[in-house]
Write a protein that holds these residues in place. Structure first.
Motif, PDB file in Angstrom:
ATOM      1  N   LYS A 144       0.849  -1.188   0.000  1.00 53.79           N
ATOM      2  CA  LYS A 144       0.000   0.000   0.000  1.00 53.79           C
ATOM      3  C   LYS A 144       0.886   1.240   0.000  1.00 53.79           C
ATOM      4  O   LYS A 144       1.892   1.300   0.722  1.00 53.79           O
ATOM      5  CB  LYS A 144      -0.920   0.002   1.218  1.00 53.79           C
ATOM      6  CG  LYS A 144      -1.912   1.156   1.240  1.00 53.79           C
ATOM      7  CD  LYS A 144      -2.870   1.028   2.416  1.00 53.79           C
ATOM      8  CE  LYS A 144      -3.894   2.179   2.406  1.00 53.79           C
ATOM      9  NZ  LYS A 144      -4.874   2.073   3.521  1.00 53.79           N
ATOM     10  N   THR A 200       0.984   5.289   0.668  1.00 48.34           N
ATOM     11  CA  THR A 200       0.286   6.389   1.325  1.00 48.34           C
ATOM     12  C   THR A 200       1.146   7.644   1.317  1.00 48.34           C
ATOM     13  O   THR A 200       2.345   7.587   1.064  1.00 48.34           O
ATOM     14  CB  THR A 200      -0.069   6.030   2.777  1.00 48.34           C
ATOM     15  OG1 THR A 200       1.132   5.679   3.479  1.00 48.34           O
ATOM     16  CG2 THR A 200      -1.041   4.861   2.830  1.00 48.34           C
ATOM     17  N   PRO A 256      -4.221   7.308   1.283  1.00 51.11           N
ATOM     18  CA  PRO A 256      -3.725   6.461   0.192  1.00 51.11           C
ATOM     19  C   PRO A 256      -3.435   7.293  -1.056  1.00 51.11           C
ATOM     20  O   PRO A 256      -4.125   8.268  -1.339  1.00 51.11           O
ATOM     21  CB  PRO A 256      -4.862   5.471  -0.045  1.00 51.11           C
ATOM     22  CG  PRO A 256      -6.079   6.129   0.517  1.00 51.11           C
ATOM     23  CD  PRO A 256      -5.605   6.956   1.666  1.00 51.11           C
ATOM     24  N   GLY A 308      -4.870   2.869  -2.699  1.00 53.58           N
ATOM     25  CA  GLY A 308      -3.414   2.927  -2.597  1.00 53.58           C
ATOM     26  C   GLY A 308      -2.727   1.582  -2.645  1.00 53.58           C
ATOM     27  O   GLY A 308      -1.507   1.499  -2.527  1.00 53.58           O
TER      28      GLY A 308
END
Length: 401
Positions: free
Chosen positions: A18, A20, A27, A48
C-alpha cells in the motif's frame, strides 16, 4: 510455429503493498509501482494498494513514482516467499533548478534531441526502429561552450522499440554527454511493456530479442553465476595496462582539432595522430581465469561476488566484432571475436550479481562490445530466451547461407 521460452524459474513470487502520503497518511491512487529494468509494473488503486504477480526470484529495485511526490526506491530480495510493503511517499518540494545558462534555442533543441537519440537510444539497426513518443518532456541544457549536453525529465519518457517489441517507460533523472570525449552517463529507472502484434511480428521480435541477448552483459553474468562460461562461449582473462602518459588529454586534443584550420600542417598531423593513439600502454595478459578464481559466495546465498585484479578481459567466441576500438587490446594471434574489458570504478572492490545477471549496486565500466549497448538493445532483467544458444546460432547460420 511460435517459439516458447527455453528457461524457467521454479518459483513465482508475489509482491503486494500500500502506498500512502507521508504527511496526510491518505492512500495515493494512480501511483506507478514497478521493478526497475523489468517487465513488471502496475498502478495503485483508489485505496493505494498494488499487486505484482508472477515475479522471478532475484534482487530488484522497486520504484514508486507519483505526481507531486518524491520517487521512492527500495531494494527488495525475492526468493520464494511473498513480500508485503507499506511505503510512504514524501511530498515533492518544488525548487527551481539553478540556472547557469540561458534556455536553449529551438535550433539548439533540435540538435540536442538528435544528439540525445544517438547517445541514449543508439545508432545501430535497432535504433532506426525506435521512437521517442513524447520528446517534449525532455529538458536540455548545454554547458562548457556547448561541449557538454545534459538532459532530465520530470515524468516518464516513453520510447517504443519496434525492433524488439517493447514500450519502455523511463524515468530519466540525469543524462550527460561529453561531446569531445564521447563519455556518456545517465541514471534513472525503467519498466518494459510488451507491444501488441500478430504472430509474424511476435516471432520476429523473439528472434531480435535473442540476438540482443546472446553475447550481452546479462548473458555473460548469468553464465558466470552458473559457472557455465565454456558452454555459453566465453573466455575470460586478466589484463593489466598503464595509462599512456605521453598522450594529451581528450579535451586538449578535441580543442585543437576544432580549430584545425588555424593549425600548421605539422601541428595538425600531431593532433590527429594523438587522437588515434591508445589511452593505454604496456597492455598484457596474465593468463586465463577459471570461474572459481574470481567468483565467490556471499553471506546472501542468492548473490555472488566477482573479484578480480586489474581488468577482466571477456571474449565471446560466438560472434565476430564489427567495430574497431582503439583502446581495446587485441592479441596479434587472436581471432576477431567480440571483446569487452570490464573495469571496477570508484574504488569498488567487486561486482555483486544475482542469478538473473543483474548487477547489485554500482556498475563497472565497459570498453569494447558492451560499451556500445544502448536502449535499442536493452532487455528487461527478467528476460527469458526463446531459443537455446545452439538453436539461435543455427538459425543465424541458415540466414547467412
Amino acid at each position: 510455429m511460435m517459439m516458447v521460452p527455453v528457461m524457467s524459474w521454479a518459483q513465482s513470487v508475489v509482491v503486494t503493498g500500500k502506498i500512502t502520503s507521508a504527511d496526510t497518511k491518505a492512500p495515493v491512487a494512480g501511483a506507478s509501482v514497478f521493478l526497475s529494468n523489468s517487465s513488471f509494473g502496475t498502478s495503485t488503486g483508489k485505496d493505494g494498494k498494488f499487486t505484482l504477480t508472477s515475479l522471478k526470484p532475484g534482487q530488484y529495485n522497486l520504484v514508486v513514482s507519483s505526481v507531486g511526490y518524491e520517487d521512492e526506491l527500495k531494494l527488495i530480495s525475492l526468493v520464494d516467499a511473498g513480500v508485503v510493503l507499506n511505503i510512504e511517499l514524501k511530498p515533492k518540494i518544488t525548487q527551481l533548478k539553478e540556472v547557469t545558462i540561458a534556455p536553449i534555442s529551438k535550433s539548439d533543441r533540435k540538435q540536442a534531441l538528435e544528439q540525445f537519440k544517438q547517445d541514449f537510444i543508439g545508432t545501430d539497426e535497432n535504433a532506426g526502429n525506435c521512437k521517442i513518443v513524447n520528446p517534449d518532456v525532455l529538458n536540455f541544457s548545454y554547458h562548457q561552450n556547448k561541449t557538454v549536453l545534459e538532459a532530465y525529465t520530470d515524468e516518464f519518457l516513453l520510447v517504443e522499440n519496434k525492433a524488439l517489441g517493447y514500450r519502455i517507460k523511463f524515468l530519466l533523472r540525469n543524462f550527460k554527454s561529453e561531446l569531445q570525449t564521447g563519455n556518456i552517463s545517465y541514471s534513472g529507472s525503467q519498466v518494459f511493456e510488451e507491444l501488441k502484434g500478430g504472430k509474424v511480428k511476435q516471432e520476429r521480435w523473439h528472434r531480435k530479442r535473442d540476438e540482443a541477448y546472446y553475447g550481452s552483459a546479462m548473458h555473460f553474468f548469468r553464465a558466470l553465476y552458473r559457472d557455465s562460461l565454456d558452454d555459453a562461449g566465453y573466455r575470460i582473462y586478466r589484463l593489466s595496462r598503464d595509462i599512456n602518459e605521453s598522450r594529451p588529454a581528450d579535451r586538449n586534443i578535441q580543442a585543437h582539432l576544432v580549430n584545425a584550420r588555424k593549425l600548421s600542417r605539422d601541428s595538425l598531423i600531431f593532433w590527429v595522430n594523438a587522437a588515434h593513439d591508445s589511452r593505454y600502454t604496456h597492455q598484457k595478459f596474465h593468463g586465463r581465469f577459471n570461474v572459481k578464481d574470481i567468483v565467490k559466495s556471499t553471506a546472501n546465498p542468492n548473490l555472488k561476488e566477482v573479484i578480480f585484479p586489474d581488468h577482466l578481459y571477456v571474449v565471446y567466441t560466438k560472434k565476430w566484432e564489427a567495430n574497431f576500438y582503439k583502446d581495446v587490446y587485441r592479441s596479434p594471434n587472436d581471432l576477431n571475436y567480440q571483446t569487452t574489458i570490464v573495469s571496477l570504478v570508484n574504488n569498488n572492490p567487486s561486482i555483486v550479481i544475482d542469478k538473473n545477471g543483474t548487477i547489485i549496486g554500482p556498475s563497472p565500466m565497459y570498453e569494447g562490445s558492451w560499451s556500445q549497448a544502448r536502449l535499442s538493445v536493452l532487455l528487461p532483467v527478467d528476460y527469458t530466451p526463446y531459443s537455446t544458444q545452439q538453436q539461435f546460432l543455427e538459425t543465424q547460420a541458415l540466414k547467412r547461407d
